[in-house]
Design a protein around this motif. Sequence first.
Motif, PDB file in Angstrom:
ATOM      1  N   GLN A   1       0.953  -0.797  -0.108  1.00 39.14           N
ATOM      2  CA  GLN A   1       0.617  -0.137  -0.390  1.00 39.14           C
ATOM      3  C   GLN A   1       1.197   1.351   0.047  1.00 39.14           C
ATOM      4  OE1 GLN A   1       0.013  -2.743   2.182  1.00 39.14           O
ATOM      5  NE2 GLN A   1      -2.374  -3.486   2.133  1.00 39.14           N
ATOM      6  N   VAL A   2       2.024   1.251   0.816  1.00 41.32           N
ATOM      7  CA  VAL A   2       2.795   2.500   0.767  1.00 41.32           C
ATOM      8  C   VAL A   2       3.404   2.377  -0.312  1.00 41.32           C
ATOM      9  CG1 VAL A   2       4.642   2.995   1.844  1.00 41.32           C
ATOM     10  CG2 VAL A   2       3.077   2.306   3.374  1.00 41.32           C
ATOM     11  N   ILE A   3       3.999   1.567  -1.493  1.00 42.60           N
ATOM     12  CA  ILE A   3       4.470   1.785  -2.431  1.00 42.60           C
ATOM     13  C   ILE A   3       3.764   2.257  -3.659  1.00 42.60           C
ATOM     14  CG2 ILE A   3       5.472   0.031  -4.411  1.00 42.60           C
ATOM     15  CD1 ILE A   3       6.395  -1.794  -2.024  1.00 42.60           C
ATOM     16  N   ARG A   4       2.526   1.856  -3.583  1.00 38.57           N
ATOM     17  CA  ARG A   4       1.554   2.256  -4.351  1.00 38.57           C
ATOM     18  C   ARG A   4       1.521   3.712  -3.952  1.00 38.57           C
ATOM     19  NH1 ARG A   4      -2.961  -1.353  -6.594  1.00 38.57           N
ATOM     20  NH2 ARG A   4      -3.649   0.514  -7.100  1.00 38.57           N
ATOM     21  N   LEU A   5       1.392   3.904  -3.081  1.00 40.63           N
ATOM     22  CA  LEU A   5       1.050   5.633  -2.531  1.00 40.63           C
ATOM     23  C   LEU A   5       1.840   6.678  -2.899  1.00 40.63           C
ATOM     24  CD1 LEU A   5      -0.502   7.383  -1.361  1.00 40.63           C
ATOM     25  CD2 LEU A   5       0.643   7.121   0.793  1.00 40.63           C
ATOM     26  N   ALA A   6       3.238   5.876  -3.246  1.00 41.51           N
ATOM     27  CA  ALA A   6       4.676   6.505  -3.867  1.00 41.51           C
ATOM     28  C   ALA A   6       4.522   6.763  -4.736  1.00 41.51           C
ATOM     29  CB  ALA A   6       5.887   5.680  -3.177  1.00 41.51           C
TER      30      ALA A   6
END
Length: 581
Positions: A334-339
């Motif tokens: 989820q963090v990678i998608r947001l980044a």
Amino acid sequence: MLNARLYRACWIVALVALVIAPLTLRSPASLPEPDVPTQFDGTSALLGAQELATLAPERLPGSVGDRQAADWMRNQLAQVTAGRVGGGAKGVKSQRFVARTGFETRELENIYVVERGTGDAATRVRDRAIILVVAPRDTPPGARGGTSGSALLVELAKRATTTAHSRPIYFVSTSGSTVGSAGIRWFLNRFSDTPIAAAIVLDAPGEAPGTGLHLWMGGSDGQASIAFREIVADSASRSARVAKTGIFWSQLARYAVPQSVGDQGPIIEAGIPAVALAARAESPLPARTTEPKRERMALVGTVAQAAITAIDQSTGVPRPTAGILMTGKLMRPQVIRLALLMLLMPILVMAVDVAARLRREGIFLGRGMRALRWRLVAPVVALATGPFLAMAGLLPEGAAGKPPLPGLLSFGVAQIAGIVTVAACGPLIWRLTRGRVAKAEALPPTDSASALIVLAVLLLVTWWLVPYGLILALPAAHAAIVASMARERWQLAALGLCGLLPFLLVAGVIGAMIDRGLLYSSWYLAATTLSGTRGWLGPLLAVLIAVCVWIVAAPAFHIRRPSTTSRSPKGRAAAERDRPG
């Protein structure tokens, strides 16, 4: 002209988000340690590996050697089940199936036995999800060895009959691992209704000296068993030297273009945590391998038994994910998608700004959109010819529908003809459609604006459907936008290199996996993509994005060096006013 100040402001927000992302790292989950430390006697496993190597040194899928190895495995597993009711030969199960490689059809067979949960131990878990222990039996063309996995599978099955375990354990000897992992895919399809807790794959783990051990965690669909790999690595580190995971950039490259050569790939693709124990980094079995040693077989058997016991005693194993492992900690998907969304934001904002400015000025994008639509026809048609050329034998066809191993991928006159045909389709269709493009073509700024808006939409669709595809697309898209503001030729060359770097990175990572150079791996990626074995969504989005990127950057190539007379403030102002885009 694009608003450079707004573009830079958006990058500030994106960079802040990228700085915050590493702060979300967390340690992977863990499983309870086994009740009793396990020890494994490697003598019997070594004798079994030597016997199989003598009986069938080469075991191409569906060959005589493969059938001899299947009979050997059937006899060995029959001895494992001989002491129980309904055991012996009746206790050994078989799955016969057919896999296609190009124009050739191969008859293959899986052999497996089931060890049920024993006694009161079977009541200690809340679910009845099974444990898979898998050993590929076949070898790629020209390779010998690789018998240690099958021999260890037999010894682990013997141990399961004498030890208490809560979960049922399925010991599976697969064929077709070098043909798109056809064997394990067939097995998973037939047991799709059976819950599986986790899987351990033994991929020639004994063919190496010393105590080094590789743990393959990559799937074939952009997922990875990161947390489960760390659990097994922690257990294995007590007796073996576990190789480290790939660096941050290589993990991103693997997600951008998923590629796996082990049976753990389809298992992870099915959403089941799996790890392959191997003596080499993830790659096809080489032509020459080290002879297994008793100490090595004992070491791998101990690691595998400890992993099986840990799974058996757990109430749940972490599922595969698309996260990234950094410094031993996990960055959640989820963090990678947001980044990635933050990195996409400057392009989205520029597209909205351009659309709003043109609307205020009363400029409509209809003609630009029609011209862009006709420009997309030629590359899309060229891409669509690939699967038909593969069926005609002009491009390498998939192995059981998956990208073939490099040993199964030839490069000759037929393949050259296929490449020439694909390359010729684009210009041919372009000649047929350029009249419509010329008729619909608008002013260059309107064409670029239309391409930028469509590019932003395509990138947003990519982020939603295949987010890691942005690893390849975003550098090229940003390079095109910056190129539209460039003033010197050397700047265009540098930006072009920046846009190509992710593709070179992916080719290098895949080349290391298939044990080939950069040129061959580039051909391998192109051929397997055109033939359709990597699906259609990713390649289609890549083609559409590439065309839009080129149109956005095209006005920059009309840069002319200012003449001496134009170096005055008045001359520079006129040049700036007449500059396209």
